[in-house]
Structure formats: structure tokens, C-alpha cells
Design a protein around this motif. Structure first.
Motif, mmCIF file in Angstrom:
data_model
loop_
_atom_site.group_PDB
_atom_site.id
_atom_site.type_symbol
_atom_site.label_atom_id
_atom_site.label_comp_id
_atom_site.label_asym_id
_atom_site.label_seq_id
_atom_site.Cartn_x
_atom_site.Cartn_y
_atom_site.Cartn_z
ATOM 1 N N VAL A 1 36.578 36.064 46.821
ATOM 2 C CA VAL A 1 36.966 34.659 46.080
ATOM 3 C C VAL A 1 35.674 34.333 45.313
ATOM 4 N N THR A 2 34.571 34.431 45.633
ATOM 5 C CA THR A 2 33.619 34.321 44.874
ATOM 6 C C THR A 2 33.385 35.320 43.664
ATOM 7 N N ALA A 3 33.825 36.461 43.862
ATOM 8 C CA ALA A 3 33.923 37.600 42.780
ATOM 9 C C ALA A 3 34.907 37.058 41.496
ATOM 10 N N ASP B 1 35.528 35.654 51.591
ATOM 11 C CA ASP B 1 34.757 35.125 50.797
ATOM 12 C C ASP B 1 34.104 35.809 49.650
ATOM 13 N N ASN B 2 33.839 36.900 50.080
ATOM 14 C CA ASN B 2 33.179 37.446 48.757
ATOM 15 C C ASN B 2 33.994 37.694 47.722
ATOM 16 N N GLU C 1 36.009 34.030 40.988
ATOM 17 C CA GLU C 1 35.534 32.713 40.386
ATOM 18 C C GLU C 1 34.611 33.411 39.157
ATOM 19 N N ARG C 2 33.805 34.256 39.894
ATOM 20 C CA ARG C 2 32.946 34.631 38.393
ATOM 21 C C ARG C 2 33.987 35.748 37.304
#
Length: 1003
Positions: free
Chosen positions: A841-843, A838-839, A845-846
Motif C-alpha cells: 500500500v505504501t508503494a 502494508d508495504n 501511494e508512492r
């Protein structure tokens, strides 16, 4: 004969003693007593007067001062005719032709063309009102001078000797001609020539005269005719002539005629003889004569062979006087009243004078003393004799010895001091008395006879003695004095250089002035006039009113130096001093004595005639009134009488003429002269045509563009200028006559100096244009260089942005994209429930967002590299900043042009900041953006209708903590533009940006 021989002997003896006497007197002054020195210098003064007498004046005509110009003065010989034109010039007809005279210089005027039939002898000249001069020759006809040219006049059938030309008051002209065939009189009237009706005489024409009443007179050898009103028939008048007669009119229209026999008055058709005139014709009864009547009613008669007679028009032959040394054959009276005489030996001028020289023999040794008896005579002593001058002929006293002084007393008593006794003359009887100090054989220095007949004599070094009962009594109560004067009541005024001025009376001596108090040098004059005593000395004049002495110094009033005489008459004071005779107003002299140093207007009398005082005298009384109130003076010219009634100032302003302009060795004449290129120096000559005393005329001149004011030239008659530039100049000159009457109009002359082509205005203008064009080209070139440099910097900036965009795209973005893919692959390997997935994937996206933003930046860098449409760019920015209800608008003027990207970016940033400020702070409702595409400048203006700038922002240029306005100015300075931030018309704020077109436009 005895007196003359004795005088010559004495002069011969004294000549050898003067030099030694000077040495003796100097030694006496240095080593002996003052008395001895005074005695010595008194003796030497008398000796010097005998040995070196002053030059006496010669007055050919009483009451007139004569000046003679001969061949040595460039005067023409054998002057036969004189006239004067309205401009003041004198014109002379002579055996050498025509001459013009301005009172100083003779100028010969030659005909334009040589004529072998023309004689040089000019017989007659006539001046016309238009300034022209008609000239008649012995042979060769008539010429006329006008406009600077002497040209021949064609008179039909004129042959022979032109004897006379007359000009009538209505423009008519008469010409008298005489030849072997007889006489002709030509007349010019109404534009044509005619011959006057013959008078029947076959004798040569000798004279032609036009009277004031219009009668024309013709004179022949044995006949005289008159033509009433200048027309025939001729009326004969019986008379005989021997040679050329002359006519003149006197008072009341009297007509006078003279020839070699007599002066006659013409009355109708009769002749009345007045006086014989053969004595002025040299006994030959031939030759030409001159005749005129002056303002004093005197008839002047001149004879060609020598002599001049003057006789009263109303009187008998006894009133005439003869001047044998004047040789004249023509007479003329000028506009100022001067009499001119022309003859074989040159030209004479007779100027009316107040001076009359008394013709007594010898040189003056004494001052003047006036008789106290009824005869009213005055007495003087010369080196020949003593003389009494009264109403008749001077009476000689027949004194055979050297005269040292003269005194007069009551009952016609005359007392004469000599070097060999004292002579007493009374009622025509004369006796010789022994000297006051006979034992010492010393001559007295001065004498006094008072109202009671008491006689005193002062003898240098010995004392004062009184003549009483036939004996001399020495006045032992009085000190030794050498100069005494009668103070009245038995008192004497006495002076001696060593002891000063004293009053002597029965009580003894009373000192009035010590030597140190006498500021006028040695006193030589003591004169009692009215309530005052006057003392004259080498350095001024003292006045004594009985209580107070006042001094006028010669340092302040130079004409008072060596004052020898003073008298008062009719509100005037007359003074004779070293420089001559002066007349001043008594009121002016009184005021100066009260306040020394004040102005005194002193009129010099006889200055032009060379009349001076006698400076080298020990005691003097050189000014006296006789019993008839006439003024007498002892002068260098002898004994003279001054008639104040003849002191008439010349009130006529003198005509002024510019005689010539000289430049580069050439002379030019005319009112407007053109001078060649390269002329830098000019000399202008001018003359005032007052002929009375031309040497004393004064001048002032001015050259426009050179002289700021009038230049006082004094008596100088020329002006010189150097370093003149090309151009037009106007020279003006004004003048005054000897009596100070100015002609303020004067004369003018314009002259133009032509320039070389490099001195012309058009050449200078062309040169200025070339220089200006060069400066403009240089500025444009410099501006082009600066603009090119700025453009190159912008291009370098563009290239750098492209390089950055390329590097970002090819390296950083590609590398960053690869990393994202690797991380994406890693995320795919992780289980779905793993915490790291999850972390990660968030990174990722950023990272996608950052990568998208980077691509956008690279795109922006790529887009800014080409020319920008400023309207489109500002429209995009405004739509992103301004939101309803606020409105905005863009207005474009001029031809739209694209801008270089950096410039467009800076302008957009400044405009965006202005829009943002209006939205956030100004509370504006409308915004307007103006773009002016000018040929020289690009102007962008942002205007709102908001609150406007706060006062403190206007003063400080910004607000603390806010940098929007500061950034605008910085961006403007970086572009090289000019920004103005201020209030909009009406209300709101206006921001105006202006920058050069060359820097702004990309196309």
C-alpha cells in the motif's frame, strides 16, 4: 693698305699650317722636352688667333645692346607705330595690321569682322589706361581692341587717312585725319565726338602731338599750329616741312621737332636749329621720322630711309653719333627704359648696357697693359696693329708684324714684342730693336718693365734676358721660364708648367709652388693687386698673400674657369673668365678665400650681349684700369669698356599673363574657362612681360589639387598636365625678370572640366545608394535566413517536446498506471494483517505520487508549445521566489508581444536565477524587473538594491562552486543574446539581457 695686305697674307699662309701644327705640337708634347712643347703651343695659339678669329660684337648704338627681329623671326614688316599697354605687352602697327609682342612671340590681332574699306596698314596705335588699344588705319577709320576683340569705332563723318591718335590724361581722345579735302582733328570728350576748330590750313596733316602742359600741336606741309590746352583758336608757328615730322619732349619740358632737314627746338613760336638730319633720310628729304629723348639726356632721331642719330640734348653737334645700319621710322621707350625702333625690315630693341665696344681694327692677340704715364692710356695688340686707347681716338702704333705681347713702363714707354724684333715706342717716337735671342730668331713670350725702367723678356726654351744699355744680357742665374711678372725690387715672379711657380731674385730661384700644388691647371694670369698676388688658370683662381696660397676651384665656382683677368675697384672685384665678365663683392671673395666653398654672388656683365672671355690664350692680362679709372677687358667681341654707373638693375616686377589654355586641339582664353567632358590633358602658356631680356625671365606655377607646391619652370613658358579628372582647377603663375625681381601676385586662371553623367556626384551617390541598399538587403536576407533557421530549430524543439509528452502519456504513463492497478488488485487479495499488504500500500501511494508528477511534467511540456506572455511568466516565478518583507515589481515599456516558448523559458530561467541570487546573497529589500518590447530588440533587466557583486566575482565572472552566473551566460549564448552583469546605478546589482526581436518574438 700695306698693313691690311700683310695681315691678309699672313692669315692665308697660317690657315694651311694650323692642322699640321696641331700634330707637330702633340708630337712635341709626347716625345720632346717641355720647353719645345710650350714653344710649339705658343706659336700655334698665335696662328689660330689669326686663322680663326673670334666673332666680334657689333654695337650699333654705344651704351646700348641691340636685338633685331626680322621677317625670319615672324616680325611684321614696315612697322610704323609702337605702344605699350599697362599689362606690359608691346603693340605694333604695321603694313600687315596690328601685332602683339611679348618679347619673344609676335601674335597678329585681326578685326572681328571683315571690312572691305579698311586698309591693312596701321598708321598709329595708342594705349589707354584701361588696357584697351586704339588703332588708326590708312583707310577704314578707327578700331579699338578690348576684351580680346578688335572692333570698329564709329566716329561721325570720319573719312581719310588716320595719321595719329592721342589719348589725353583725362580720358579725352584726339584723332588726326588727312585726306584730299584737307585736315580734320576729331576730339572725344564727355561722351561725344566733336571736330576741333580749323586752323586754316588746307594742307594734309603730317603730325599731331600732345605736350605735357596740354598743348596740342598740328603739323602740315608748310605750317605748324599750337592749341593751348587742346582748344582753339590755333596759333601759327612759322616753319616748313618736307615729310612727316616727329615731336618729343626733353628735360624741363623742351619741345623738339625733327623732319627731313633738321632737328629743331621749339621755343614759343620760334624754331632753333640744332643739327641737320638729311643724312638719315638717305638724301631724299622724305619719309617718316622717329624722335625721343632717353634717360641719359640723349636725343634719338630715326629716319625712314636709313640711319639713326643720337645727340646730347645739352651739347653741340660734335657729340652726335650716327648708326647707319639702323632702319627705323618710329621710336618708342617702354616702361623699363628700353628703346624700340620699328622700320621696313622689322623691329629693333636697344637695351641700356654697361658695355662699350672700342672700335679698333682687327682681332685681339694680346692682353691689356696700362700706361704708367700721365696720358692714362691702355695698350692692346691685334692682328692688324698695336693700339693705344685713351681719352680720344685710338692711336695706332703702326707695327707691321705679328704682335705677341705688349709692356708699358715709366715715361710713356711702350714695348711691343713681335715675330720680327721688338718695337719701342716712347713720346711718339719709335724704333726697332733686335730680339733678346736674335741668333735663335725666337720671339719672346712675355715681358716686364719695372718701376726703374728695367726691361726683362722671357723666351720659351731659351731663358730670361734683361735689356741694359742697348744690349741684351741673358740672366744665367735664373732658370728658363716662359711667363714672368714684376714682383718689385728687381725680382720676378716666374711660371712654367713643368717647374711650377718661382720667385726670382739676385740669389737665384725660390720655389713657391710645385706643379702638383697648383690645382687650377696651367697658369695664364699673374696679377699683383694691393697686398695680394692672383694666379688665374683653366680650373680656378689662386690668391697669395706672401705667406699662404688659397685656391678657389672652378668645380665649386664654374664662372672662374679660364680666369684671364682681374681688377679691383670700389669694393668690387671684376673678373673675366671663359663665360664672360663677372662682378663680385670684395668681401665675399675674401671670405671665400678664407673658407673655400662659401657662397659668392657673382653678377655677370654683358651675358645677354654674348660677351665672353678668351679661353684659348697662353698668357693673359685681360682686365685693366686706365688712368681715368675706367674698366677695360679683352673679350671675344674685342676691347670693351664697362661703365659701372650704367649697371642699373630692373627693379620693376614684370607683369604676368596667361596667354592661352589648349585642350583637345582648341585654344581658350579668359579668367574662367569651361572645358568639355572627356578632357584629361591641358597645356597652359604664360609670359612675363619684362621685355629687357624676355628669354631670361623665370617662372613658377602651381595647379591647385595637383601640385603640392610651386613648380620651378626655369625659363620655360608653358605647363602641361595629363590624367586630369572632372572638376574645377585654379592655375597660378608667378615670374621674375632677368635681374631676379619677382612678381609674387602673378596671374591666375580657373578652368572647369565637365564630367560625363557617370562621373557626376549624383550618379556616384545613386550608385553608392544602390550598393548600400544591396548590402542592406543582403544583410536582411541573411538575418532572415539565420532567424528562420533559429526559429526552425525552436519549432523542432517544440515538436520534439510534444512528441516526448505524447510518448510519455501514451506509453510510459499508461503502462505505469496499468501496473499500479495490477498492484492495487494484488493488495486487495492480501489479508489486512499481512505484512506485505502494508508495504505494498505504501508503494502504491508512492506510485500515485510519481504518476501525478509525470502527468504534471507532460502537462508542462504541452503548455510550453504555444506563445508565452513573458510578463505573466516572470510574475509567476517572482511570486514563488520572493517573500515579504522583500518587495518586487514588473515594469513594461513598448507594445507587449508574446515570445516563443523556448526563448521565454530561457529568459525566465535567467530571471529566476537573478531573483534567487538577490534573495539568498544580496540582502536586497526591493527587486525590479523591466521589460522593454523594442522594435529591434527585446531587453529584460533585473535590478536589486542589495550589496552588489563582490570584487572577485567581477574579476573572475563567478565564484568557485557556484554556477548560477555561468548558467546565465550559457543560456544567453544559446539564445544568441547579449547579457551584461554589473552594478546598478546607486547601489545593488543589475542584470541586463538583450536579444534581437526577430529571434524573441513569436508573433
Amino acid at each position: 693698305m700695306r698693313v691690311a695686305a700683310r695681315a691678309a697674307r699672313d692669315r692665308f699662309r697660317t690657315n694651311g699650317r694650323v692642322g699640321a701644327g696641331v700634330l707637330v705640337c702633340l708630337a712635341a708634347s709626347r716625345f720632346r722636352s717641355t720647353t719645345t712643347a710650350v714653344r710649339c703651343w705658343l706659336w700655334l695659339t698665335l696662328v689660330a688667333a689669326l686663322a680663326f678669329p673670334c666673332a666680334a660684337g657689333v654695337q650699333g648704338v654705344p651704351g646700348y645692346y641691340r636685338t633685331h627681329w626680322s621677317a625670319a623671326d615672324a616680325a611684321p614688316p614696315n612697322i610704323r607705330a609702337i605702344t605699350q599697354t599697362p599689362d606690359g605687352y608691346l603693340w605694333l602697327g604695321s603694313s600687315r595690321g596690328l601685332f602683339r609682342f611679348d618679347g619673344i612671340t609676335f601674335v597678329q590681332v585681326n578685326p572681328d569682322a571683315f571690312d572691305p574699306s579698311r586698309s591693312q596698314q596701321v598708321n598709329t596705335v595708342a594705349a589707354a589706361p584701361d588696357g584697351s588699344v586704339w588703332v588708326g588705319y590708312r583707310s577704314g577709320g578707327v578700331a579699338r581692341y578690348a576684351g580680346g576683340r578688335l572692333t570698329k569705332v564709329n566716329v561721325p563723318r570720319l573719312r581719310g587717312n588716320v595719321t595719329r591718335i592721342l589719348l589725353g590724361p583725362n580720358g579725352e581722345i584726339w584723332i588726326g585725319v588727312s585726306d584730299a579735302s584737307g585736315t580734320q582733328v576729331y576730339k572725344f570728350e564727355h561722351g561725344r565726338w566733336s571736330v576741333l576748330a580749323a586752323d586754316g590750313s588746307t594742307d594734309p596733316l603730317l603730325g599731331l602731338y600732345l605736350a605735357r602742359d596740354g598743348t596740342l600741336w598740328t603739323a602740315h606741309f608748310f605750317s605748324l599750329f599750337k592749341y593751348p590746352h587742346g582748344r582753339g583758336p590755333a596759333i601759327p608757328v612759322p616753319i616748313d616741312f618736307d615729310q612727316a615730322p616727329a615731336f618729343a619732349e626733353g628735360s624741363g619740358g623742351k619741345l623738339w621737332l625733327v623732319n627731313g632737314w633738321s632737328l629743331r627746338e621749339v621755343i614759343g613760336t620760334k624754331m632753333v636749329d640744332r643739327i641737320e638730319t638729311h643724312d638719315i633720310a638717305g638724301g631724299t628729304r622724305g619719309g617718316q621720322h622717329g624722335l625721343l629723348v632717353d634717360d641719359d639726356g640723349m636725343i634719338w632721331v630715326a629716319g625712314e630711309n636709313g640711319g639713326l642719330i643720337r645727340v646730347l640734348e645739352r651739347g653741340d653737334e660734335k657729340t652726335r653719333n650716327l648708326s647707319p645700319d639702323v632702319n627705323a621710322q618710329t621710336l618708342f621707350r617702354d616702361r623699363e627704359g628700353n628703346i624700340w625702333a620699328g622700320g621696313y625690315d622689322g623691329l629693333d630693341r636697344f637695351v641700356r648696357s654697361a658695355i662699350f665696344i672700342e672700335p679698333i681694327p682687327g682681332r685681339l692677340l694680346t692682353g691689356i697693359t696700362s700706361s704708367r704715364s700721365g696720358n692714362g692710356a691702355i695698350y692692346v695688340g691685334t692682328d692688324v696693329d698695336a693700339y693705344g686707347v685713351g681719352a680720344g681716338v685710338a692711336r695706332a702704333l703702326k707695327i707691321p708684324y705679328t704682335i705677341g705681347g705688349i709692356c708699358t713702363g715709366p715715361n710713356d714707354l711702350v714695348w711691343v714684342l713681335t715675330d720680327n724684333g721688338t718695337y719701342r715706342d716712347q713720346h711718339g717716337k719709335q724704333d726697332v730693336l733686335r730680339q733678346a735671342f736674335a741668333k735663335e730668331r725666337r720671339a719672346s713670350a712675355s715681358c716686364v718693365i719695372d718701376a726703374q725702367g728695367k726691361i726683362w723678356e722671357a723666351t720659351a726654351g731659351l731663358g730670361i734676358a734683361r735689356f741694359d744699355g742697348g744690349n741684351w744680357q741673358k740672366q744665367t742665374q735664373w732658370p728658363v721660364r716662359s711667363f714672368i711678372a714684376d714682383a718689385g725690387g728687381g725680382r720676378l715672379l716666374a711660371y712654367q708648367a713643368k717647374n711650377g711657380l718661382s720667385l726670382l731674385d739676385a740669389a737665384g730661384e725660390h720655389l713657391l709652388l710645385a706643379p702638383a700644388q697648383i690645382k687650377i691647371g696651367p697658369v695664364k694670369l699673374m696679377e699683383h693687386l694691393g697686398p695680394y698676388w692672383y694666379l688665374g688658370g683653366e680650373a680656378g683662381l689662386i690668391r697669395f698673400d706672401g705667406k699662404r696660397f688659397s685656391t678657389l676651384s672652378a668645380a665649386t665656382y664654374p664662372w672662374l674657369a679660364n680666369t684671364n683677368g682681374i681688377l679691383v675697384q670700389g669694393g668690387y672685384v671684376w673678373i673675366i673668365a671663359a663665360e664672360g665678365i663677372f662682378r663680385v663683392r670684395a668681401s665675399d671673395l675674401d671670405a671665400a678665400f678664407v673658407r673655400p666653398g662659401g657662397p659668392i654672388a657673382a653678377q655677370r656683365i654683358g651675358g645677354s650681349e654674348g660677351i665672353l672671355g678668351r679661353p684659348n690664350v697662353f698668357t693673359a692680362a685681360d682686365a685693366k684700369l686706365d688712368g681715368r679709372g675706367r674698366l677695360w677687358f679683352s673679350t671675344n667681341a674685342g676691347l670693351v669698356r664697362v661703365d659701372p654707373s650704367r649697371l642699373r638693375p630692373d627693379t620693376l616686377p614684370p607683369p604676368v599673363s596667361i596667354t592661352a589654355l589648349e585642350a583637345r586641339g582648341h585654344s581658350y582664353a579668359g579668367a574662367d574657362v569651361s572645358l568639355p567632358a572627356g578632357t584629361t590633358q591641358v597645356r597652359l602658356g604664360f609670359a612675363a612681360l619684362s621685355l629687357t631680356n624676355a628669354l631670361q625671365n623665370r617662372y613658377r606655377y602651381r595647379l591647385s589639387g595637383v601640385d603640392a607646391d610651386w613648380v620651378d619652370a626655369g625659363t620655360r613658358r608653358e605647363a602641361s598636365y595629363t590624367e586630369l579628372a572632372p572638376g574645377t582647377y585654379r592655375f597660378a603663375v608667378i615670374a621674375a625678370n632677368a635681374d631676379g625681381v619677382w612678381n609674387q601676385t602673378g596671374a591666375t586662371m580657373s578652368f572647369t572640366i565637365a564630367p560625363f553623367f557617370w562621373q557626376t556626384w549624383w550618379f556616384k551617390a545613386l550608385l553608392a545608394f544602390v550598393v548600400l541598399a544591396g548590402v542592406v538587403a543582403l544583410v536582411r536576407w541573411r538575418w532572415t535566413v539565420v532567424s528562420a533557421t533559429a526559429r526552425q530549430r525552436l519549432q523542432d524543439r517544440h515538436a520534439e517536446r510534444e512528441r516526448i509528452a505524447r510518448e510519455l502519456h501514451d506509453t510510459l504513463l499508461q503502462g505505469f498506471h496499468g501496473l499500479v492497478l495490477r498492484f492495487q488488485a494484488v493488495a486487495e487479495l492480501l489479508p489486512d494483517q499481512h505484512k506485505a499488504r502494508d508495504n505494498l500500500v505504501t508503494a502504491l501511494e508512492r506510485a500515485d505520487d510519481v504518476l501525478a508528477d509525470g502527468r504534471e511534467r507532460v502537462r508542462d511540456l504541452r503548455n510550453d508549445s504555444g506563445p508565452v506572455d513573458l510578463r505573466e511568466r516572470l510574475s509567476d516565478d517572482a511570486s514563488m521566489i520572493v517573500f515579504p518583507p522583500m518587495t518586487w515589481d514588473i515594469e513594461v515599456s513598448g507594445t507587449a508581444r508574446r515570445l516563443s516558448p523556448p526563448i521565454a523559458d530561457d529568459i525566465a530561467q535567467i530571471a529566476s536565477e537573478a531573483l534567487a541570487n538577490a534573495v539568498r546573497h544580496a540582502k536586497a529589500t526591493a527587486l525590479k524587473i523591466s521589460i522593454d518590447y523594442g522594435g529591434r530588440r527585446l531587453v529584460v533587466t533585473v535590478t536589486d538594491d542589495g550589496l552588489g557583486l563582490p570584487a572577485e566575482v567581477k574579476v573572475s565572472g563567478g565564484r568557485e562552486g557556484h554556477y548560477g552566473l555561468v548558467g546565465m551566460r550559457e543560456r544567453s549564448a544559446r539564445m544568441g543574446s547579449k547579457i551584461e552583469i554589473g552594478d546598478a546605478p546607486g547601489k545593488g546589482t543589475r542584470i541586463r539581457l538583450s536579444l534581437p526581436a526577430r529571434r524573441a518574438y513569436a508573433e
